[in-house]
Motif scaffolding. Sequence first.
Motif, PDB file in Angstrom:
ATOM      1  N   GLY A 148       0.823  -1.199   0.000  1.00 31.74           N
ATOM      2  CA  GLY A 148       0.000   0.000   0.000  1.00 31.74           C
ATOM      3  C   GLY A 148       0.858   1.250   0.000  1.00 31.74           C
ATOM      4  O   GLY A 148       1.004   1.907  -1.047  1.00 31.74           O
ATOM      5  N   PRO A 149       1.475   1.605   1.125  1.00 32.07           N
ATOM      6  CA  PRO A 149       2.325   2.800   1.153  1.00 32.07           C
ATOM      7  C   PRO A 149       3.488   2.718   0.162  1.00 32.07           C
ATOM      8  O   PRO A 149       3.821   3.703  -0.487  1.00 32.07           O
ATOM      9  CB  PRO A 149       2.829   2.833   2.611  1.00 32.07           C
ATOM     10  N   TRP A 150       4.102   1.523   0.040  1.00 36.51           N
ATOM     11  CA  TRP A 150       5.211   1.365  -0.908  1.00 36.51           C
ATOM     12  C   TRP A 150       4.727   1.570  -2.337  1.00 36.51           C
ATOM     13  O   TRP A 150       5.364   2.268  -3.133  1.00 36.51           O
ATOM     14  CB  TRP A 150       5.830  -0.020  -0.755  1.00 36.51           C
ATOM     15  N   HIS A 151       3.601   0.996  -2.677  1.00 36.16           N
ATOM     16  CA  HIS A 151       3.040   1.161  -4.014  1.00 36.16           C
ATOM     17  C   HIS A 151       2.749   2.636  -4.296  1.00 36.16           C
ATOM     18  O   HIS A 151       3.058   3.146  -5.387  1.00 36.16           O
ATOM     19  CB  HIS A 151       1.742   0.344  -4.145  1.00 36.16           C
ATOM     20  N   PHE A 152       2.131   3.297  -3.330  1.00 33.43           N
ATOM     21  CA  PHE A 152       1.792   4.713  -3.477  1.00 33.43           C
ATOM     22  C   PHE A 152       3.037   5.546  -3.759  1.00 33.43           C
ATOM     23  O   PHE A 152       3.067   6.367  -4.694  1.00 33.43           O
ATOM     24  CB  PHE A 152       1.091   5.199  -2.202  1.00 33.43           C
ATOM     25  N   ALA A 153       4.101   5.343  -2.966  1.00 31.59           N
ATOM     26  CA  ALA A 153       5.315   6.146  -3.118  1.00 31.59           C
ATOM     27  C   ALA A 153       5.998   5.874  -4.457  1.00 31.59           C
ATOM     28  O   ALA A 153       6.372   6.814  -5.172  1.00 31.59           O
ATOM     29  CB  ALA A 153       6.269   5.841  -1.960  1.00 31.59           C
ATOM     30  N   VAL A 154       6.157   4.605  -4.809  1.00 30.69           N
ATOM     31  CA  VAL A 154       6.875   4.255  -6.034  1.00 30.69           C
ATOM     32  C   VAL A 154       6.105   4.697  -7.273  1.00 30.69           C
ATOM     33  O   VAL A 154       6.680   5.260  -8.218  1.00 30.69           O
ATOM     34  CB  VAL A 154       7.154   2.736  -6.082  1.00 30.69           C
ATOM     35  N   ILE A 155       4.793   4.465  -7.290  1.00 32.46           N
ATOM     36  CA  ILE A 155       3.986   4.847  -8.453  1.00 32.46           C
ATOM     37  C   ILE A 155       4.025   6.354  -8.660  1.00 32.46           C
ATOM     38  O   ILE A 155       4.251   6.850  -9.776  1.00 32.46           O
ATOM     39  CB  ILE A 155       2.528   4.379  -8.287  1.00 32.46           C
ATOM     40  N   THR A 156       3.816   7.106  -7.598  1.00 33.19           N
ATOM     41  CA  THR A 156       3.772   8.568  -7.710  1.00 33.19           C
ATOM     42  C   THR A 156       5.107   9.118  -8.195  1.00 33.19           C
ATOM     43  O   THR A 156       5.153   9.988  -9.078  1.00 33.19           O
ATOM     44  CB  THR A 156       3.414   9.203  -6.358  1.00 33.19           C
ATOM     45  N   MET A 157       6.205   8.605  -7.641  1.00 34.06           N
ATOM     46  CA  MET A 157       7.528   9.100  -8.033  1.00 34.06           C
ATOM     47  C   MET A 157       7.892   8.648  -9.441  1.00 34.06           C
ATOM     48  O   MET A 157       8.519   9.381 -10.206  1.00 34.06           O
ATOM     49  CB  MET A 157       8.572   8.638  -7.028  1.00 34.06           C
ATOM     50  N   MET A 158       7.498   7.438  -9.819  1.00 30.70           N
ATOM     51  CA  MET A 158       7.796   6.948 -11.163  1.00 30.70           C
ATOM     52  C   MET A 158       7.079   7.781 -12.212  1.00 30.70           C
ATOM     53  O   MET A 158       7.615   8.044 -13.295  1.00 30.70           O
ATOM     54  CB  MET A 158       7.389   5.473 -11.274  1.00 30.70           C
ATOM     55  N   MET A 159       5.878   8.240 -11.906  1.00 31.51           N
ATOM     56  CA  MET A 159       5.130   9.090 -12.837  1.00 31.51           C
ATOM     57  C   MET A 159       5.836  10.431 -13.043  1.00 31.51           C
ATOM     58  O   MET A 159       5.728  11.037 -14.115  1.00 31.51           O
ATOM     59  CB  MET A 159       3.703   9.297 -12.323  1.00 31.51           C
ATOM     60  N   LEU A 160       6.572  10.901 -12.034  1.00 37.30           N
ATOM     61  CA  LEU A 160       7.314  12.150 -12.180  1.00 37.30           C
ATOM     62  C   LEU A 160       8.430  12.016 -13.203  1.00 37.30           C
ATOM     63  O   LEU A 160       8.926  13.025 -13.727  1.00 37.30           O
ATOM     64  CB  LEU A 160       7.893  12.579 -10.829  1.00 37.30           C
ATOM     65  N   TYR A 161       8.845  10.785 -13.469  1.00 36.22           N
ATOM     66  CA  TYR A 161       9.904  10.548 -14.455  1.00 36.22           C
ATOM     67  C   TYR A 161       9.334  10.125 -15.808  1.00 36.22           C
ATOM     68  O   TYR A 161      10.055   9.583 -16.653  1.00 36.22           O
ATOM     69  CB  TYR A 161      10.871   9.486 -13.936  1.00 36.22           C
ATOM     70  N   GLY A 162       8.052  10.358 -16.029  1.00 32.69           N
ATOM     71  CA  GLY A 162       7.472  10.166 -17.349  1.00 32.69           C
ATOM     72  C   GLY A 162       6.813   8.830 -17.606  1.00 32.69           C
ATOM     73  O   GLY A 162       6.315   8.591 -18.705  1.00 32.69           O
ATOM     74  N   VAL A 163       6.780   7.920 -16.616  1.00 30.90           N
ATOM     75  CA  VAL A 163       6.109   6.634 -16.790  1.00 30.90           C
ATOM     76  C   VAL A 163       4.615   6.834 -16.560  1.00 30.90           C
ATOM     77  O   VAL A 163       4.225   7.481 -15.570  1.00 30.90           O
ATOM     78  CB  VAL A 163       6.668   5.582 -15.810  1.00 30.90           C
ATOM     79  N   ASN A 164       3.773   6.309 -17.443  1.00 30.38           N
ATOM     80  CA  ASN A 164       2.337   6.512 -17.272  1.00 30.38           C
ATOM     81  C   ASN A 164       1.805   5.735 -16.059  1.00 30.38           C
ATOM     82  O   ASN A 164       2.440   4.785 -15.594  1.00 30.38           O
ATOM     83  CB  ASN A 164       1.565   6.134 -18.546  1.00 30.38           C
ATOM     84  N   ALA A 165       0.650   6.150 -15.586  1.00 30.42           N
ATOM     85  CA  ALA A 165       0.103   5.619 -14.341  1.00 30.42           C
ATOM     86  C   ALA A 165      -0.136   4.115 -14.400  1.00 30.42           C
ATOM     87  O   ALA A 165       0.120   3.397 -13.429  1.00 30.42           O
ATOM     88  CB  ALA A 165      -1.200   6.348 -13.996  1.00 30.42           C
ATOM     89  N   THR A 166      -0.617   3.621 -15.539  1.00 29.63           N
ATOM     90  CA  THR A 166      -0.913   2.191 -15.657  1.00 29.63           C
ATOM     91  C   THR A 166       0.351   1.356 -15.585  1.00 29.63           C
ATOM     92  O   THR A 166       0.410   0.348 -14.866  1.00 29.63           O
ATOM     93  CB  THR A 166      -1.648   1.904 -16.981  1.00 29.63           C
TER      94      THR A 166
END
Length: 327
Positions: free
Chosen positions: A274-292
């Motif tokens: 949960g928290p790990w997924h939230f942090a990694v997904i949000t930060m990965m999107m900042l580097y141009g990876v789409n949400a899906t």
Amino acid sequence: MNKIIKKTLKIVLPVLLGGFILYWVYRDFDFERAKELLLHGTNWGWMLFSLFFGVMSHVFRGWRWRQTLEPLGAYPKRSDCVDAIFISYATNLILPRVGEVSRCGILAKYDDVSFSKSLGTVVTERLVDTLCILLITGFTFLVQMSVFLRFFQETGTKIPSLMHLLTSPWFYVSLFCVIGVLVLMYYLMRMLSFFEKVKGVVLNVCEGVMSLRNVRNIPLFILYTLLIWGCYFYHFYLTFYCFSFTEHLSFQAAMVMFVGGTFAVIVPTPNGAGPWHFAVITMMMLYGVNATDAGAFALIVHGIQTLLVVLLGIYGGLHVSLVNRAK
């Protein structure tokens, strides 16, 4: 009856907290994309290579732990220390933060090591690891400050946007994370108050904490510490090469996500779910990876790494019992 309720809540509440956060993160997610990636879009060679570093991080931690026990006159088998580490991480999947206690119980059972003294060395380990992650965080923040500031803005933590903050689901995810940490602190205080009631235990714990002063080979201790955190990082970083949409991400990007994920797993949910997924997904999107794709990455990587923890826990339990039965 009250004890049964308390034990049940200790298991159920972390699961509910993690489940709630996972629901918010994945409520609109296309799970077919994750299935497709898992079956046809994952480079399993790189994944296995990353898992090697996951195993070695536990091995080095077991070796370092044995080193801190030696000044106390305790010389458990090296393999027992490693097996105890394997078991402790698997235990944390069921009862977050209980693994630290369980590994001390294993050495007390099989190697006649004082439980309270070994618990003190675990506290010392956590202090050293806290210092390490603070140093890593400080360095990463200085190098990638703009990314962290964008992360705070994207998650609704910019002070002027109070209304956006209150209507953002990420605010409530973060709120539950904070609540989870406060609950963990409460149980730690309860544990300390329990120890204070037991004659001699506090002194033994303190002796264990201070064991670091008398470690014979400080350079080796430092080397183990560097290897532990290096393995943690590469256990995560190498998974970037498992997918076409992350293989281009830089070393610096991995550092940012590693730091975010490390702080996220402080929240008492099973393996940081949960928290790990939230942090990694949000930060990965900042580097141009789409949400899906970011969501699929977090789901697959966390699932495989959790499976590794389970398998190592099973191996550790079987190995430590078979080895000591053969004595």
